[in-house]
Design a protein around this motif. Structure first.
Motif, PDB file in Angstrom:
ATOM      1  N   ASP A  13      21.743  17.284  36.849  1.00 45.46           N
ATOM      2  CA  ASP A  13      22.689  16.059  36.917  1.00 45.46           C
ATOM      3  C   ASP A  13      22.329  15.154  37.835  1.00 45.46           C
ATOM      4  O   ASP A  13      22.340  13.945  37.410  1.00 45.46           O
ATOM      5  N   ALA A  16      19.094  13.316  36.856  1.00 47.54           N
ATOM      6  CA  ALA A  16      19.714  12.307  35.758  1.00 47.54           C
ATOM      7  C   ALA A  16      20.282  10.913  36.302  1.00 47.54           C
ATOM      8  O   ALA A  16      20.076  10.132  35.965  1.00 47.54           O
ATOM      9  N   GLN A  17      21.190  11.574  37.281  1.00 50.78           N
ATOM     10  CA  GLN A  17      21.962  10.486  37.712  1.00 50.78           C
ATOM     11  C   GLN A  17      21.049   9.551  38.923  1.00 50.78           C
ATOM     12  O   GLN A  17      21.113   8.214  38.724  1.00 50.78           O
ATOM     13  N   LYS A  19      17.798   9.246  38.337  1.00 50.16           N
ATOM     14  CA  LYS A  19      16.931   8.413  37.404  1.00 50.16           C
ATOM     15  C   LYS A  19      17.884   7.104  36.866  1.00 50.16           C
ATOM     16  O   LYS A  19      17.036   6.253  36.806  1.00 50.16           O
ATOM     17  N   LYS A  20      19.044   7.168  36.372  1.00 47.23           N
ATOM     18  CA  LYS A  20      19.872   6.295  35.991  1.00 47.23           C
ATOM     19  C   LYS A  20      20.001   5.122  37.169  1.00 47.23           C
ATOM     20  O   LYS A  20      20.093   4.128  36.734  1.00 47.23           O
ATOM     21  N   TRP A  21      20.358   5.627  38.152  1.00 46.80           N
ATOM     22  CA  TRP A  21      20.549   4.674  39.499  1.00 46.80           C
ATOM     23  C   TRP A  21      19.279   4.142  39.702  1.00 46.80           C
ATOM     24  O   TRP A  21      19.031   2.915  39.908  1.00 46.80           O
ATOM     25  N   GLN A  22      17.965   4.491  39.679  1.00 47.02           N
ATOM     26  CA  GLN A  22      16.600   4.054  39.886  1.00 47.02           C
ATOM     27  C   GLN A  22      16.305   3.147  38.783  1.00 47.02           C
ATOM     28  O   GLN A  22      16.023   1.863  38.891  1.00 47.02           O
ATOM     29  N   GLN A  23      16.986   3.441  37.581  1.00 50.08           N
ATOM     30  CA  GLN A  23      16.457   2.540  36.392  1.00 50.08           C
ATOM     31  C   GLN A  23      17.554   1.204  36.438  1.00 50.08           C
ATOM     32  O   GLN A  23      17.147   0.269  36.421  1.00 50.08           O
ATOM     33  N   LYS A  24      18.679   1.525  37.022  1.00 52.09           N
ATOM     34  CA  LYS A  24      19.607   0.414  37.324  1.00 52.09           C
ATOM     35  C   LYS A  24      19.082  -0.390  38.428  1.00 52.09           C
ATOM     36  O   LYS A  24      19.281  -1.623  38.296  1.00 52.09           O
ATOM     37  N   GLU A  27      16.217  -2.442  37.077  1.00 54.48           N
ATOM     38  CA  GLU A  27      16.995  -3.468  36.307  1.00 54.48           C
ATOM     39  C   GLU A  27      17.534  -4.720  37.289  1.00 54.48           C
ATOM     40  O   GLU A  27      17.626  -5.994  37.018  1.00 54.48           O
TER      41      GLU A  27
END
Length: 136
Positions: A13, A16-17, A19-24, A27
């Motif tokens: 988790d 995944a979190q 990776k989401k933050w890094q992607q965010k 962006e």
């Protein structure tokens, strides 16, 4: 073992979190970069418009000053011409008065001359009349 599974899930988790933050984050950086580019374009456009406005204002002031100078010059010339017209009218009236006086003087002189001629003719006629009376 349950704790290990929970720990693994927690790590999954977390990853995944992450990776989401890094992607965010990626962006957001791209959006920030795009916004900075847009802001730079708007700033450059604004600078061009400000320069254009300054140039137009300078051009306007030059034209306005030229207009005011020309207007003042023509107003002064108009005043001078109006003075000259008034003076010319006054001179014309004065000349007219002098011409009338001269004409009256000429007519009086002519009248007096004709009167002297008539008096001379009368005197001759009276003299001739006396001669005729004396002869007759």
């Amino acid at each position: 073992q349950v704790s290990q599974n929970e720990l693994d899930w927690f790590h999954q988790d977390s990853e995944a979190q992450m990776k989401k933050w890094q992607q965010k984050k990626k962006e957001n950086r791209e959006n920030l970069k795009a916004l900075r580019g847009t802001a730079k374009k708007h700033s450059d456009t604004n600078e061009r418009y400000l320069k254009s406005i300054d140039d137009k204002e300078k051009e306007y002031n030059v034209c306005l000053n030229t207009f005011l100078e020309t207007s003042n010059k023509f107003a002064n010339e108009k005043g001078k011409l109006e003075e000259l017209i008034k003076k010319s009218q006054d001179d014309s009236q004065e000349c007219e008065k002098r011409a009338v006086k001269a004409e009256v003087s000429v007519l009086q002189t002519w009248k007096e001359t004709e009167m002297w001629k008539l008096k001379g003719t009368i005197a001759k006629a009276e003299g001739n009349l006396r001669v005729l009376k004396a002869l007759g």
